[in-house]
Motif scaffolding. Structure first.
Motif, PDB file in Angstrom:
ATOM      1  N   PHE A  11      25.723  22.306  45.646  1.00 15.88           N
ATOM      2  CA  PHE A  11      25.677  23.523  46.456  1.00 15.88           C
ATOM      3  C   PHE A  11      24.454  23.459  47.358  1.00 15.88           C
ATOM      4  O   PHE A  11      23.500  22.721  47.091  1.00 15.88           O
ATOM      5  CB  PHE A  11      25.650  24.782  45.572  1.00 15.88           C
ATOM      6  CG  PHE A  11      24.622  24.756  44.476  1.00 15.88           C
ATOM      7  CD1 PHE A  11      23.303  25.131  44.716  1.00 15.88           C
ATOM      8  CD2 PHE A  11      24.974  24.357  43.196  1.00 15.88           C
ATOM      9  CE1 PHE A  11      22.352  25.106  43.698  1.00 15.88           C
ATOM     10  CE2 PHE A  11      24.033  24.338  42.166  1.00 15.88           C
ATOM     11  CZ  PHE A  11      22.713  24.708  42.421  1.00 15.88           C
ATOM     12  N   VAL A  84      24.226  30.971  44.103  1.00 16.30           N
ATOM     13  CA  VAL A  84      25.372  30.774  43.207  1.00 16.30           C
ATOM     14  C   VAL A  84      25.504  31.970  42.267  1.00 16.30           C
ATOM     15  O   VAL A  84      26.619  32.382  41.927  1.00 16.30           O
ATOM     16  CB  VAL A  84      25.246  29.445  42.419  1.00 16.30           C
ATOM     17  CG1 VAL A  84      26.356  29.314  41.379  1.00 16.30           C
ATOM     18  CG2 VAL A  84      25.257  28.253  43.375  1.00 16.30           C
ATOM     19  N   ASN A  87      27.918  34.313  43.738  1.00 15.15           N
ATOM     20  CA  ASN A  87      29.188  33.778  44.211  1.00 15.15           C
ATOM     21  C   ASN A  87      30.227  33.894  43.090  1.00 15.15           C
ATOM     22  O   ASN A  87      30.333  33.027  42.237  1.00 15.15           O
ATOM     23  CB  ASN A  87      29.008  32.323  44.639  1.00 15.15           C
ATOM     24  CG  ASN A  87      30.258  31.699  45.191  1.00 15.15           C
ATOM     25  OD1 ASN A  87      31.372  32.049  44.828  1.00 15.15           O
ATOM     26  ND2 ASN A  87      30.069  30.736  46.080  1.00 15.15           N
TER      27      ASN A  87
END
Length: 187
Positions: A11, A84, A87
């Motif tokens: 990521f 993250v 997300n």
């Protein structure tokens, strides 16, 4: 012996050594004797390059939608781990995937992700020394230690800051393939 698939989540703004150290350790294991013991892949949410910390462009092999079977899942850290945490699609994928893996590993602030998902509930964990209090807040059912380089909870292993991911990876090699193979890989 069947080669295990090691999949590292990629990521934006992940710490380079968090993914590259374990990638190298698992990739070279067993290569002197033949084709190696692991298939190592990077996976991301979307196709295309991922930019690690300091702008290193990385090209994941797969997305979360077309991944091969995952035996070992590695969640790196870095400042991008905080994105993250927000997300939901990626968090759901991590939670579902980690429930099916042989092993789930985190490096550095990757443990924040596992902690927020409850994967570290009733386990012992660590993270980067600057994020110990944040891990405690995100994972109140986890015993957080600030004096361990890595911790083995059986199926879930966590490493402290950055280079500790290499040590944990070598430990996993020993756990799965024995001390002789771990020493060969380290050398």
């Amino acid at each position: 012996m069947k080669k295990r698939n090691v999949v590292i989540l990629a990521f934006d703004d992940m710490e380079t050594l968090d993914f590259a150290g374990p990638f190298e350790v698992f990739s070279v294991t067993g290569q002197r004797e033949g084709d190696g013991h692991f298939n190592v892949f990077l996976i991301s949410e979307n196709p295309g390059p991922v930019l690690a910390v300091n702008g290193l462009s990385v090209n994941p092999h797969y997305t979360i939608f077309n991944s091969p079977e995952i035996d070992i899942l590695i969640i790196p850290g870095g400042v991008g781990a905080r994105k993250v945490l927000k997300n939901m699609k990626l968090l759901q994928w991590i939670k579902e995937t980690s429930s099916k893996t042989e092993l789930t590993l985190s490096v550095c602030t990757g443990s924040l992700i596992l902690g927020q998902l409850g994967i570290l509930d009733n386990l012992v964990a660590t993270t980067h020394h600057e994020c110990i209090d944040l891990l405690k807040a995100l994972a109140p059912k986890t015993k957080v230690k600030d004096d361990e380089r890595f911790i083995d909870n059986g199926r879930v292993l966590v490493a402290a800051g950055i280079s500790a991911g290499i040590d944990m990876s070598l430990y996993v090699i020993e756990k799965l393939l024995g001390k002789k193979q771990a020493l060969e890989t380290a050398n």
